[in-house]
Write a protein that holds these residues in place. Structure first.
Motif, PDB file in Angstrom:
ATOM      1  N   GLY A 254       0.780  -1.225   0.000  1.00 45.37           N
ATOM      2  CA  GLY A 254       0.000   0.000   0.000  1.00 45.37           C
ATOM      3  C   GLY A 254       0.812   1.277   0.000  1.00 45.37           C
ATOM      4  N   ILE A 255       0.214   2.339  -0.539  1.00 44.89           N
ATOM      5  CA  ILE A 255       0.828   3.666  -0.521  1.00 44.89           C
ATOM      6  C   ILE A 255       1.012   4.138   0.916  1.00 44.89           C
ATOM      7  N   GLU A 256      -0.017   3.964   1.747  1.00 45.46           N
ATOM      8  CA  GLU A 256       0.062   4.407   3.132  1.00 45.46           C
ATOM      9  C   GLU A 256       1.117   3.614   3.904  1.00 45.46           C
ATOM     10  N   THR A 257       1.232   2.319   3.611  1.00 41.18           N
ATOM     11  CA  THR A 257       2.244   1.491   4.257  1.00 41.18           C
ATOM     12  C   THR A 257       3.645   2.011   3.972  1.00 41.18           C
ATOM     13  N   MET A 258       3.926   2.283   2.706  1.00 40.38           N
ATOM     14  CA  MET A 258       5.279   2.681   2.341  1.00 40.38           C
ATOM     15  C   MET A 258       5.591   4.110   2.781  1.00 40.38           C
ATOM     16  N   GLN A 259       4.595   5.003   2.751  1.00 43.81           N
ATOM     17  CA  GLN A 259       4.847   6.357   3.252  1.00 43.81           C
ATOM     18  C   GLN A 259       5.023   6.356   4.768  1.00 43.81           C
ATOM     19  N   SER A 260       4.421   5.395   5.463  1.00 40.99           N
ATOM     20  CA  SER A 260       4.663   5.261   6.905  1.00 40.99           C
ATOM     21  C   SER A 260       6.119   4.861   7.154  1.00 40.99           C
ATOM     22  N   LEU A 261       6.621   3.912   6.370  1.00 42.15           N
ATOM     23  CA  LEU A 261       8.028   3.522   6.495  1.00 42.15           C
ATOM     24  C   LEU A 261       8.961   4.671   6.125  1.00 42.15           C
ATOM     25  N   LYS A 262       8.521   5.513   5.187  1.00 45.48           N
ATOM     26  CA  LYS A 262       9.333   6.654   4.772  1.00 45.48           C
ATOM     27  C   LYS A 262       9.585   7.629   5.928  1.00 45.48           C
TER      28      LYS A 262
ATOM     29  N   LEU B 184      20.086  -3.436  -8.346  1.00 45.65           N
ATOM     30  CA  LEU B 184      19.602  -3.756  -6.997  1.00 45.65           C
ATOM     31  C   LEU B 184      20.433  -4.878  -6.377  1.00 45.65           C
ATOM     32  N   ARG B 185      20.821  -4.668  -5.111  1.00 42.75           N
ATOM     33  CA  ARG B 185      21.604  -5.676  -4.396  1.00 42.75           C
ATOM     34  C   ARG B 185      20.910  -6.139  -3.113  1.00 42.75           C
ATOM     35  N   ARG B 186      20.050  -5.292  -2.528  1.00 43.52           N
ATOM     36  CA  ARG B 186      19.331  -5.693  -1.317  1.00 43.52           C
ATOM     37  C   ARG B 186      17.896  -5.183  -1.409  1.00 43.52           C
ATOM     38  N   LEU B 187      16.947  -6.063  -1.112  1.00 37.36           N
ATOM     39  CA  LEU B 187      15.523  -5.733  -1.173  1.00 37.36           C
ATOM     40  C   LEU B 187      14.885  -6.009   0.175  1.00 37.36           C
ATOM     41  N   TYR B 188      14.236  -4.989   0.739  1.00 38.68           N
ATOM     42  CA  TYR B 188      13.420  -5.165   1.930  1.00 38.68           C
ATOM     43  C   TYR B 188      11.971  -5.350   1.494  1.00 38.68           C
ATOM     44  N   VAL B 189      11.315  -6.368   2.020  1.00 39.40           N
ATOM     45  CA  VAL B 189       9.929  -6.658   1.647  1.00 39.40           C
ATOM     46  C   VAL B 189       9.041  -6.373   2.849  1.00 39.40           C
ATOM     47  N   ALA B 190       8.233  -5.323   2.744  1.00 38.06           N
ATOM     48  CA  ALA B 190       7.317  -4.927   3.809  1.00 38.06           C
ATOM     49  C   ALA B 190       5.962  -5.561   3.530  1.00 38.06           C
ATOM     50  N   CYS B 191       5.769  -6.753   4.033  1.00 39.54           N
ATOM     51  CA  CYS B 191       4.535  -7.467   3.710  1.00 39.54           C
ATOM     52  C   CYS B 191       3.441  -7.146   4.714  1.00 39.54           C
ATOM     53  N   ASP B 192       2.197  -7.157   4.251  1.00 37.64           N
ATOM     54  CA  ASP B 192       1.064  -7.023   5.152  1.00 37.64           C
ATOM     55  C   ASP B 192       0.919  -8.297   5.979  1.00 37.64           C
ATOM     56  N   ASN B 193       0.403  -8.132   7.179  1.00 35.50           N
ATOM     57  CA  ASN B 193       0.304  -9.250   8.111  1.00 35.50           C
ATOM     58  C   ASN B 193      -1.001 -10.013   7.899  1.00 35.50           C
ATOM     59  N   ASP B 194      -1.086 -10.695   6.752  1.00 35.96           N
ATOM     60  CA  ASP B 194      -2.243 -11.530   6.432  1.00 35.96           C
ATOM     61  C   ASP B 194      -1.769 -12.636   5.491  1.00 35.96           C
TER      62      ASP B 194
ATOM     63  N   LEU C 270      15.280  -9.289   2.487  1.00 37.72           N
ATOM     64  CA  LEU C 270      15.035  -9.299   3.926  1.00 37.72           C
ATOM     65  C   LEU C 270      13.606  -8.854   4.200  1.00 37.72           C
ATOM     66  N   PRO C 271      12.883  -9.585   5.050  1.00 33.60           N
ATOM     67  CA  PRO C 271      11.519  -9.187   5.372  1.00 33.60           C
ATOM     68  C   PRO C 271      11.489  -8.054   6.393  1.00 33.60           C
ATOM     69  N   LEU C 272      10.481  -7.187   6.258  1.00 37.09           N
ATOM     70  CA  LEU C 272      10.156  -6.192   7.277  1.00 37.09           C
ATOM     71  C   LEU C 272       8.752  -6.525   7.769  1.00 37.09           C
ATOM     72  N   MET C 273       8.641  -6.957   9.016  1.00 37.61           N
ATOM     73  CA  MET C 273       7.382  -7.450   9.531  1.00 37.61           C
ATOM     74  C   MET C 273       6.723  -6.407  10.431  1.00 37.61           C
ATOM     75  N   SER C 274       5.432  -6.142  10.181  1.00 39.96           N
ATOM     76  CA  SER C 274       4.668  -5.244  11.039  1.00 39.96           C
ATOM     77  C   SER C 274       4.132  -6.012  12.234  1.00 39.96           C
ATOM     78  N   CYS C 275       3.797  -5.305  13.309  1.00 40.87           N
ATOM     79  CA  CYS C 275       3.219  -5.935  14.486  1.00 40.87           C
ATOM     80  C   CYS C 275       1.714  -6.148  14.320  1.00 40.87           C
ATOM     81  N   LEU C 276       1.046  -5.175  13.700  1.00 35.09           N
ATOM     82  CA  LEU C 276      -0.394  -5.248  13.499  1.00 35.09           C
ATOM     83  C   LEU C 276      -0.665  -5.607  12.043  1.00 35.09           C
TER      84      LEU C 276
END
Length: 360
Positions: A243-251, A277-287, A309-315
């Motif tokens: 999502g746009i909101e997800t990535m702007q939150s990380l920004k 590209l040499r490193r990719l962070y994946v901010a996946c939704d928790n579903d 590398l995964p980036l995991m949200s708590c919610l």
């Protein structure tokens, strides 16, 4: 009478400052130049228009360059993009109107119009984005702020349309609602699609989170597969999510890291990788869909020789984390998930981002 493109461009160049004040009002004069964010009138200083100079050639008045993208052109291009025009006939008509020049007789008798773009096509997406306006000071910016995103970073891909068409289904009349418009682009920055988030003109509520009270307040159009909404230009490292909101939150906590929003789990799986590209962070939704996208994208990246590398949200996602727990918790949450060398390179460690005090 000025009819040819070159004649019109010279007339406009003789009035370069007046043209800039009218079509690029978010900029300002600095010495011999008009400084603005880009040819779409985004606030900033990347693009400069020469106000004084020769009639032609290097250093000519009216010529502009965007130092951030390498784009360049003349004042006819400024009119075309700022007004969302397609055909040169319409650009010329607008230029003559501004210059108070006589219109050709044919313009009075049969105004040429561009053919309508096929519904949902990349061309329709490009026209929609061109007709939208910069996000600053609009309901779209207010919507993102209400979602906890109190500072926007590298937001040239986001715009606002006050009356964007919405049709519930093929048998219903067309409605108009204000909308956040996001440009979907390929790796070269060309617009291939657009994403619309229709907004509630009455403002934000916890029930709708600011989205319009319609059945499907988010829709995408155009060629989406492999492409994304981009925040910054990726080189060796980037983060990708849905999502746009997800990535702007990380920004907010990684303001200088290039990021992309793929808009759905399925499209996140299919994003194309920059060759550098040499490193990719994946901010996946928790579903379940987000977890499946994470697994598939990590496999694709590693097969291409890219560290993933995964980036995991708590919610549910990082925007929900931001809204529920605040910026300080989000910062600490991200800090322990990114590579140590990226902490110093990307993580914002203060409570101030982009000159604005953030909630914490």
């Amino acid at each position: 009478m000025a009819n040819k493109a070159s004649d019109l461009a010279h007339h406009l160049a003789r009035n370069a400052e007046a043209v800039c004040r009218h079509y690029l009002p978010n900029g300002r004069r600095e010495g011999r130049y008009w400084m603005v964010g880009d040819v779409r009138n985004t606030p900033g200083r990347s693009m400069y228009v020469r106000l004084k100079g020769s009639e032609s050639g290097k250093g000519a008045a009216g010529k502009w360059t965007d130092a951030a993208t390498g784009e360049h052109g003349d004042l006819l291009d400024v009119i075309q993009v700022s007004c969302g025009l397609i055909d040169f006939a319409d650009v010329a008509t607008e230029a003559r109107r501004f210059l108070s020049l006589p219109q050709p007789e044919s313009d009075y008798t049969a105004k040429r119009r561009s053919a309508p773009a096929p519904t949902g096509s990349p061309e329709a997406a490009r026209r929609l984005f061109a007709m939208a306006k910069p996000i600053q000071g609009t309901l779209a910016e207010a919507y993102l702020r209400e979602r906890g995103i109190s500072a926007l970073h590298e937001n040239s891909s986001l715009r606002f349309h006050p009356n964007c068409f919405y049709r519930p289904d093929a048998h219903s009349p067309t409605e108009t609602w204000p909308a956040l418009i996001a440009a979907v682009t390929d790796l070269d920055g060309a617009i291939t699609g657009a994403h619309r988030t229709w907004l509630d003109p009455n403002g934000f509520s916890e029930a709708t989170l600011g989205k319009a009270p319609v059945d499907t307040p988010r829709r995408a159009m155009g060629n989406l597969l492999g492409h994304a909404v981009r925040f910054g230009v990726a080189r060796d490292i980037m983060a990708a999510g849905e999502g746009i909101e997800t990535m702007q939150s990380l920004k907010l906590v990684l303001p200088n890291m290039p990021m992309v929003a793929a808009l759905s789990a399925a499209h996140l799986t299919a994003i194309l990788f920059p060759t550098t590209l040499r490193r990719l962070y994946v901010a996946c939704d928790n579903d379940p869909a987000g977890e499946g996208a994470l697994e598939n994208l990590v496999d694709r990246a590693r097969a291409a020789g890219i560290e993933a590398l995964p980036l995991m949200s708590c919610l549910g996602d990082f925007n929900e984390d931001l809204r529920r727990t605040g910026i300080d918790d989000l910062r600490q949450q991200v800090r322990v998930q990114i590579a140590p060398e990226d902490v110093d390179r990307y993580l914002c460690t203060s409570a101030s981002v982009g000159g604005e005090t953030l909630p914490g």
